[in-house]
Design an enzyme around this catalytic site. Sequence first.
Site, mmCIF file in Angstrom:
data_model
loop_
_atom_site.group_PDB
_atom_site.id
_atom_site.type_symbol
_atom_site.label_atom_id
_atom_site.label_comp_id
_atom_site.label_asym_id
_atom_site.label_seq_id
_atom_site.Cartn_x
_atom_site.Cartn_y
_atom_site.Cartn_z
ATOM 1 N N THR A 70 30.749 46.230 -82.004
ATOM 2 C CA THR A 70 29.779 45.447 -82.022
ATOM 3 C C THR A 70 28.324 45.961 -82.025
ATOM 4 O OG1 THR A 70 30.979 43.930 -80.454
ATOM 5 C CG2 THR A 70 28.699 43.529 -80.285
ATOM 6 N N ASN A 147 39.781 39.584 -88.574
ATOM 7 C CA ASN A 147 40.451 39.507 -87.325
ATOM 8 C C ASN A 147 41.270 38.286 -86.875
ATOM 9 O OD1 ASN A 147 37.575 38.826 -87.149
ATOM 10 N ND2 ASN A 147 38.161 38.119 -85.157
ATOM 11 N N GLY A 198 37.263 52.553 -81.646
ATOM 12 C CA GLY A 198 38.304 53.433 -81.038
ATOM 13 C C GLY A 198 39.563 52.535 -80.403
ATOM 14 N N THR A 235 22.843 60.623 -74.526
ATOM 15 C CA THR A 235 24.069 61.711 -74.761
ATOM 16 C C THR A 235 25.249 61.393 -75.112
ATOM 17 O OG1 THR A 235 22.887 62.762 -72.755
ATOM 18 C CG2 THR A 235 25.221 63.509 -72.989
ATOM 19 N N CYS A 321 37.007 37.521 -78.533
ATOM 20 C CA CYS A 321 35.737 37.172 -78.398
ATOM 21 C C CYS A 321 35.219 35.724 -78.440
ATOM 22 C CB CYS A 321 34.612 38.067 -78.982
ATOM 23 S SG CYS A 321 35.064 39.652 -79.386
#
Length: 377
Positions: A70, A147, A198, A235, A321
Amino acid sequence: MIYLDNASTTKMFNECADVHKTFSCNEYFNPSAMSAKSVEVSRHLAEAEKYILSRLGAKEGNIIFTGCATESNNLAIRGSLRTGDYEYVFSAGEHPSVENVAKRLQLEGYKVHFVPLDKEYGYVDLEKLKEVLSEKTRLISIMHVSNETGAINDLAAISKLKMQICPNAILHVDGVQGFMKIPINLRSTAIDLYSFSGHKIHGPKGIAGLYVKNKAALKPLFEGGGQQFGLRSGTENVSGIMQLKKAVELIDENKNLEKVKSLKLLFHTSFLKDALDAGLKINDFEGSPYITNLVFTGVKGETMLHALETEGVIVGLGSACSSKKAGNRVLENIGMRRECIISSVRISFNAYMSEDEVKTAAEIISKVYLDIKKRVS
Ligand code: PLP
């Protein structure tokens, strides 16, 4: 449990959990700090980037690691906006993480086009796409694999149209449902930006990426310490990136594709004849073998989903979603009748399931449907 909702998320490889431990408890150093340990961590990140680029067949460019696809999609679209007389082109079948950004752009005054889908197969209508592309086109954003339906867009043909009509436009592809599933070679396309995630490929949640061919053409969503070429400050999620690399390493997409093709065929041929006679329909769009749709005539998809869960079979209702909302805009767009839409469920496989599981699932689905049908009629 037989899990048939892999388009929503997948079970993580155990090997990723080992990598998580290594990079959270041992090699936990900040990749931007100055110690030799930190330099070593940043070297691992550079290797992960290089490895994923090679698996995408990219000969140039970078991977910007994000928290989810997203975010990758938002970065791709918002990062490509420019002031001026530009136009932005999207397919009508995009995931909400693209569609809702496009709608927001319209409200903000940008000129946005939604290109309709082919009514039979669900991919973007290339003739209609050709009609809206022009020298004013700044961005084209079209997903690889739907999807909802599994329909596969022809990225070579889309690339060709871009190069013929608007070579300076940016071509973004939401690759989430195709990444490591439908082999791709970015080198042979005109794709500038490609999103992936992922958790759809047996990696962890909370890590995703955006392939960026030319980082100078993109602007960041937010400012900060300037990590990742200033395009995604903060980070880096070192453990997530290394787990993502591990998941990619473990996947052989060509071998998996063959396996899933045969699983899907077995699934489709394992329904009980009585259930087919009673109105169970396979609504296949001949796209990705990882996704198929079933229509349970006379019974709501949601009713089937809950009944199947009590029998140990987990299925999905379109995009995770959007499944809590009524209707389904992608299925509506390809002209599916409302009664079919509310009676449909999405089945999505993974390459590590057994034939037994798939066969058993088809039999349970048939029996549950017959049982509910008997009760409602
Ligand atoms: N794009 C597509 C095509 C998807 O299927 C999904 C998730 O279902 C996303 C984007 C969003 O991915 P993420 O959950 O990583 O934000």
